[in-house]
Motif scaffolding. Structure first.
Motif, PDB file in Angstrom:
ATOM      1  N   VAL A  88      21.590  23.867 -39.319  1.00  0.00           N
ATOM      2  CA  VAL A  88      21.784  24.855 -38.262  1.00  0.00           C
ATOM      3  C   VAL A  88      20.435  25.236 -37.651  1.00  0.00           C
ATOM      4  CG1 VAL A  88      22.544  27.216 -37.754  1.00  0.00           C
ATOM      5  CG2 VAL A  88      23.891  25.767 -39.284  1.00  0.00           C
ATOM      6  N   ALA A  89      20.401  25.329 -36.316  1.00  0.00           N
ATOM      7  CA  ALA A  89      19.200  25.716 -35.584  1.00  0.00           C
ATOM      8  C   ALA A  89      19.467  26.986 -34.786  1.00  0.00           C
ATOM      9  CB  ALA A  89      18.752  24.589 -34.653  1.00  0.00           C
ATOM     10  N   MET A  90      18.466  27.839 -34.667  1.00  0.00           N
ATOM     11  CA  MET A  90      18.608  29.101 -33.950  1.00  0.00           C
ATOM     12  C   MET A  90      17.473  29.243 -32.936  1.00  0.00           C
ATOM     13  SD  MET A  90      17.425  31.654 -37.058  1.00  0.00           S
ATOM     14  CE  MET A  90      17.098  33.089 -36.057  1.00  0.00           C
ATOM     15  N   ASP A  91      17.436  30.395 -32.239  1.00  0.00           N
ATOM     16  CA  ASP A  91      16.408  30.660 -31.226  1.00  0.00           C
ATOM     17  C   ASP A  91      16.347  29.516 -30.221  1.00  0.00           C
ATOM     18  OD1 ASP A  91      15.804  33.013 -32.517  1.00  0.00           O
ATOM     19  OD2 ASP A  91      14.105  32.186 -33.637  1.00  0.00           O
ATOM     20  N   ARG A  92      17.492  29.348 -29.533  1.00  0.00           N
ATOM     21  CA  ARG A  92      17.633  28.271 -28.543  1.00  0.00           C
ATOM     22  C   ARG A  92      17.371  26.896 -29.154  1.00  0.00           C
ATOM     23  NH1 ARG A  92      15.581  30.978 -22.809  1.00  0.00           N
ATOM     24  NH2 ARG A  92      16.647  32.970 -23.138  1.00  0.00           N
ATOM     25  N   TRP A  93      17.786  26.767 -30.406  1.00  0.00           N
ATOM     26  CA  TRP A  93      17.785  25.495 -31.140  1.00  0.00           C
ATOM     27  C   TRP A  93      16.391  24.978 -31.471  1.00  0.00           C
ATOM     28  CZ3 TRP A  93      21.087  23.719 -26.520  1.00  0.00           C
ATOM     29  CH2 TRP A  93      22.329  24.400 -26.538  1.00  0.00           C
ATOM     30  N   GLN A  94      15.395  25.851 -31.433  1.00  0.00           N
ATOM     31  CA  GLN A  94      14.028  25.433 -31.719  1.00  0.00           C
ATOM     32  C   GLN A  94      13.615  25.704 -33.161  1.00  0.00           C
ATOM     33  OE1 GLN A  94      12.272  23.700 -29.309  1.00  0.00           O
ATOM     34  NE2 GLN A  94      14.296  23.876 -28.359  1.00  0.00           N
ATOM     35  N   ARG A  95      14.388  26.537 -33.856  1.00  0.00           N
ATOM     36  CA  ARG A  95      14.006  26.961 -35.198  1.00  0.00           C
ATOM     37  C   ARG A  95      15.092  26.590 -36.193  1.00  0.00           C
ATOM     38  NH1 ARG A  95      12.985  33.297 -36.770  1.00  0.00           N
ATOM     39  NH2 ARG A  95      12.293  33.009 -38.921  1.00  0.00           N
ATOM     40  N   LEU A  96      14.728  25.806 -37.190  1.00  0.00           N
ATOM     41  CA  LEU A  96      15.696  25.366 -38.185  1.00  0.00           C
ATOM     42  C   LEU A  96      15.896  26.440 -39.251  1.00  0.00           C
ATOM     43  CD1 LEU A  96      14.633  21.638 -38.700  1.00  0.00           C
ATOM     44  CD2 LEU A  96      16.287  22.598 -37.083  1.00  0.00           C
ATOM     45  N   THR A  97      17.126  26.569 -39.713  1.00  0.00           N
ATOM     46  CA  THR A  97      17.462  27.530 -40.749  1.00  0.00           C
ATOM     47  C   THR A  97      17.605  26.821 -42.099  1.00  0.00           C
ATOM     48  OG1 THR A  97      19.869  27.322 -40.588  1.00  0.00           O
ATOM     49  CG2 THR A  97      18.788  28.756 -38.981  1.00  0.00           C
ATOM     50  N   ASP A  98      18.087  27.575 -43.076  1.00  0.00           N
ATOM     51  CA  ASP A  98      18.276  26.996 -44.405  1.00  0.00           C
ATOM     52  C   ASP A  98      19.707  26.507 -44.633  1.00  0.00           C
ATOM     53  OD1 ASP A  98      19.565  29.457 -44.470  1.00  0.00           O
ATOM     54  OD2 ASP A  98      18.879  29.969 -46.487  1.00  0.00           O
ATOM     55  N   MET A  99      20.523  26.472 -43.573  1.00  0.00           N
ATOM     56  CA  MET A  99      21.937  26.109 -43.749  1.00  0.00           C
ATOM     57  C   MET A  99      22.227  24.683 -43.299  1.00  0.00           C
ATOM     58  SD  MET A  99      25.408  27.995 -42.394  1.00  0.00           S
ATOM     59  CE  MET A  99      25.466  29.129 -43.800  1.00  0.00           C
ATOM     60  N   VAL A 100      22.707  23.878 -44.202  1.00  0.00           N
ATOM     61  CA  VAL A 100      23.131  22.515 -43.896  1.00  0.00           C
ATOM     62  C   VAL A 100      24.590  22.550 -43.420  1.00  0.00           C
ATOM     63  CG1 VAL A 100      23.579  20.237 -44.881  1.00  0.00           C
ATOM     64  CG2 VAL A 100      21.555  21.526 -45.584  1.00  0.00           C
ATOM     65  N   VAL A 101      24.894  21.776 -42.396  1.00  0.00           N
ATOM     66  CA  VAL A 101      26.272  21.678 -41.910  1.00  0.00           C
ATOM     67  C   VAL A 101      26.969  20.565 -42.688  1.00  0.00           C
ATOM     68  CG1 VAL A 101      27.769  21.209 -39.940  1.00  0.00           C
ATOM     69  CG2 VAL A 101      25.636  22.485 -39.620  1.00  0.00           C
ATOM     70  N   ASP A 102      27.853  20.957 -43.589  1.00  0.00           N
ATOM     71  CA  ASP A 102      28.621  19.993 -44.370  1.00  0.00           C
ATOM     72  C   ASP A 102      29.951  20.629 -44.760  1.00  0.00           C
ATOM     73  OD1 ASP A 102      27.990  21.775 -46.411  1.00  0.00           O
ATOM     74  OD2 ASP A 102      26.544  20.447 -47.373  1.00  0.00           O
ATOM     75  N   GLU A 103      30.740  19.900 -45.500  1.00  0.00           N
ATOM     76  CA  GLU A 103      32.073  20.386 -45.852  1.00  0.00           C
ATOM     77  C   GLU A 103      32.011  21.658 -46.686  1.00  0.00           C
ATOM     78  OE1 GLU A 103      36.319  18.622 -47.537  1.00  0.00           O
ATOM     79  OE2 GLU A 103      34.458  17.488 -47.830  1.00  0.00           O
ATOM     80  N   GLN A 104      31.087  21.714 -47.610  1.00  0.00           N
ATOM     81  CA  GLN A 104      30.961  22.880 -48.470  1.00  0.00           C
ATOM     82  C   GLN A 104      30.626  24.133 -47.655  1.00  0.00           C
ATOM     83  OE1 GLN A 104      28.061  22.440 -51.596  1.00  0.00           O
ATOM     84  NE2 GLN A 104      28.376  24.494 -52.389  1.00  0.00           N
ATOM     85  N   THR A 105      29.723  24.002 -46.694  1.00  0.00           N
ATOM     86  CA  THR A 105      29.350  25.142 -45.851  1.00  0.00           C
ATOM     87  C   THR A 105      30.538  25.639 -45.039  1.00  0.00           C
ATOM     88  OG1 THR A 105      27.028  24.474 -45.674  1.00  0.00           O
ATOM     89  CG2 THR A 105      27.906  25.846 -43.906  1.00  0.00           C
ATOM     90  N   LEU A 106      31.280  24.724 -44.428  1.00  0.00           N
ATOM     91  CA  LEU A 106      32.417  25.126 -43.599  1.00  0.00           C
ATOM     92  C   LEU A 106      33.480  25.836 -44.431  1.00  0.00           C
ATOM     93  CD1 LEU A 106      32.813  22.042 -41.229  1.00  0.00           C
ATOM     94  CD2 LEU A 106      31.505  24.142 -40.879  1.00  0.00           C
ATOM     95  N   LYS A 107      33.716  25.360 -45.626  1.00  0.00           N
ATOM     96  CA  LYS A 107      34.688  26.013 -46.498  1.00  0.00           C
ATOM     97  C   LYS A 107      34.213  27.406 -46.909  1.00  0.00           C
ATOM     98  CE  LYS A 107      36.919  21.901 -48.432  1.00  0.00           C
ATOM     99  NZ  LYS A 107      37.172  21.094 -49.671  1.00  0.00           N
ATOM    100  N   LYS A 108      32.920  27.540 -47.149  1.00  0.00           N
ATOM    101  CA  LYS A 108      32.352  28.822 -47.549  1.00  0.00           C
ATOM    102  C   LYS A 108      32.488  29.858 -46.445  1.00  0.00           C
ATOM    103  CE  LYS A 108      27.908  30.928 -48.814  1.00  0.00           C
ATOM    104  NZ  LYS A 108      26.459  30.655 -49.083  1.00  0.00           N
ATOM    105  N   LEU A 109      32.264  29.447 -45.215  1.00  0.00           N
ATOM    106  CA  LEU A 109      32.295  30.382 -44.082  1.00  0.00           C
ATOM    107  C   LEU A 109      33.703  30.696 -43.605  1.00  0.00           C
ATOM    108  CD1 LEU A 109      29.401  28.873 -41.922  1.00  0.00           C
ATOM    109  CD2 LEU A 109      29.265  30.789 -43.518  1.00  0.00           C
ATOM    110  N   ALA A 110      34.642  29.819 -43.901  1.00  0.00           N
ATOM    111  CA  ALA A 110      35.986  29.917 -43.330  1.00  0.00           C
ATOM    112  C   ALA A 110      36.716  31.213 -43.678  1.00  0.00           C
ATOM    113  CB  ALA A 110      36.825  28.716 -43.767  1.00  0.00           C
TER     114      ALA A 110
END
Length: 204
Positions: A88-110
């Motif tokens: 995941v990227a923030m600040d107009r996609w210029q800054r990377l965060t600590d969150m990986v986009v994968d199945e586990q993340t989507l299930k966690k946020l759902a």
């Protein structure tokens, strides 16, 4: 609402078509309810969830509690990692965060939102084609409705995203669309595509 001076226009849009439009840009716990009251169907949140670039489960839970998880869209706009996958990227996609986009993340946020919005930042605005791998993965991984954005350059991309995701991911078209100044995709053709596909989907 990227940048200053957008609140009046956003409010006018929401009041013109109440409870149908989503609003994003600067959404946080202190203003989310205000936008729902102004007519937003849902609020889209990104940067607020990543103070200092690290994901805050507490902030997401607080937002969902305040307006209801059915009113929250989590924006997981992302960039590809050199080792594979997306982050995941923030600040107009210029800054990377600590969150990986994968199945586990989507299930966690759902459990704390009702929808995902995923911009493929590496191809966003280029009109050079979608990130096929990301679309396919979202179709496999997401337990919630998901909308993909980035790189669309033809009305045929609607069919492509529908096929790659097995009908589980929607596509948003920006720079290529004629109503936004583009010349590659006609808005009327997109409307016609949706009218053709939606009745069929209702019977599957």
């Amino acid at each position: 609402m990227l940048g200053p001076g957008n609140e009046i226009a956003a409010t006018e849009a929401l009041q013109t078509w109440p409870d149908k439009l989503q609003v994003g840009g600067g959404i946080c716990e202190t203003n989310a309810s205000k936008w729902i009251e102004r007519g937003a169907a849902k609020v889209i949140v990104t940067s607020y969830l990543f103070p200092s670039g690290n994901f805050s489960q507490q902030r997401l839970e607080a937002l969902a509690t305040q307006v209801g998880r059915d009113r929250v869209v989590v924006d997981l706009s992302c960039r590809r990692r050199s080792e594979g996958g997306w982050v995941v990227a923030m600040d107009r996609w210029q800054r990377l965060t600590d969150m990986v986009v994968d199945e586990q993340t989507l299930k966690k946020l759902a459990g704390f939102c009702s929808e995902f919005l995923v911009h493929a930042a590496d191809v966003e605005g280029l009109c050079g084609g979608i990130d096929r791998e990301l679309v396919e993965c979202l179709g496999k991984w997401s337990p919630l409705p998901a909308t993909y954005a980035g790189g669309a350059s033809s009305v045929d991309d609607l069919d492509l995203v529908n096929r790659l995701s097995r009908g589980r991911v929607d596509l948003t078209i920006g720079s290529a669309l004629d109503i936004f100044g583009g010349s590659m995709v006609r808005f009327d053709d997109c409307v016609a595509w949706n009218r053709r596909v939606e009745p069929a989907a209702e019977h599957t």
